[in-house]
Design a protein around this motif. Sequence first.
Motif, PDB file in Angstrom:
ATOM      1  N   ASP A  18      45.285  30.903  33.566  1.00  0.00           N
ATOM      2  CA  ASP A  18      44.301  31.986  33.663  1.00  0.00           C
ATOM      3  C   ASP A  18      43.995  32.256  35.141  1.00  0.00           C
ATOM      4  O   ASP A  18      44.005  31.327  35.958  1.00  0.00           O
ATOM      5  CB  ASP A  18      43.002  31.598  32.962  1.00  0.00           C
ATOM      6  N   VAL A  19      43.718  33.522  35.456  1.00  0.00           N
ATOM      7  CA  VAL A  19      43.333  33.870  36.829  1.00  0.00           C
ATOM      8  C   VAL A  19      42.095  34.755  36.805  1.00  0.00           C
ATOM      9  O   VAL A  19      41.869  35.503  35.842  1.00  0.00           O
ATOM     10  CB  VAL A  19      44.457  34.585  37.612  1.00  0.00           C
ATOM     11  N   GLU A  20      41.317  34.669  37.880  1.00  0.00           N
ATOM     12  CA  GLU A  20      40.156  35.527  38.066  1.00  0.00           C
ATOM     13  C   GLU A  20      40.278  36.250  39.397  1.00  0.00           C
ATOM     14  O   GLU A  20      40.513  35.618  40.433  1.00  0.00           O
ATOM     15  CB  GLU A  20      38.861  34.707  38.040  1.00  0.00           C
ATOM     16  N   LEU A  21      40.110  37.552  39.356  1.00  0.00           N
ATOM     17  CA  LEU A  21      40.170  38.374  40.551  1.00  0.00           C
ATOM     18  C   LEU A  21      38.782  38.976  40.762  1.00  0.00           C
ATOM     19  O   LEU A  21      38.165  39.467  39.819  1.00  0.00           O
ATOM     20  CB  LEU A  21      41.212  39.496  40.389  1.00  0.00           C
ATOM     21  N   ARG A  22      38.357  38.974  42.022  1.00  0.00           N
ATOM     22  CA  ARG A  22      36.987  39.391  42.306  1.00  0.00           C
ATOM     23  C   ARG A  22      36.955  40.692  43.099  1.00  0.00           C
ATOM     24  O   ARG A  22      37.805  40.922  43.968  1.00  0.00           O
ATOM     25  CB  ARG A  22      36.279  38.287  43.098  1.00  0.00           C
TER      26      ARG A  22
END
Lengths: 113, 113
Positions: A18-22
């Motif tokens: 999983d990845v989170e981009l801000r």
Amino acid sequence: GAGVSQSPSNKVTEKGKDVELRCDPISGHTALYWYRQSLGQGLEFLIYFQGNSAPDKSGLPSDRFSAERTGGSVSTLTIQRTQQEDSAVYLCASSPPGSDGYTFGSGTRLTVV
Amino acid sequence: AQSVAQPEDQVNVAEGNPLTVKCTYSVSGNPYLFWYVQYPNRGLQFLLKYITGDNLVKGSYGFEAEFNKSQTSFHLKKPSALVSDSALYFCAVREWGDDKIIFGKGTRLHILP
């Protein structure tokens, strides 16, 4: 801040993670947009937030993609169980009330290996 | 739903010559039309927009675009190209009543010295 800030600028992740981009929009900009730029595909609309209204999620390609915007400011785009076809530059833009003009961030380049 | 077509993946023009980058659109109502430019390793920048009024719109860096309702076109033009105009150009459309902008696939412009 002076512009739309996105982090990280580059992200390499393994398939299935999983990845989170801000995205940190310009202060006072009520509208926030996420787009995806893939080679040969142009700019693909993903999701749009306007103030406290329900977001327009019509562009999200699958249920692995989700986004939230906390306090009407910072937004996070989350991609679960990443696939190689998710590799792209993810762009965020914001605009002030009553304006047609978007200000884009520099993007996050996501590479899924 | 609104859509944009940029029929040319790439346009090559000699420096000093006039340039045209083509765009056609499809909307169910009145269109709001935009051109954005992306220079290498830089974010997307707004060039110009058509909302209403004069069909010939002037924008940044000497660019202009002509709205043609009968042909549903919004071609980008410049009388005399510069090498520094080499970049990726995106046409975009917003439909009245919808806050999101839909982008075309982009046209890469090469200005040859």
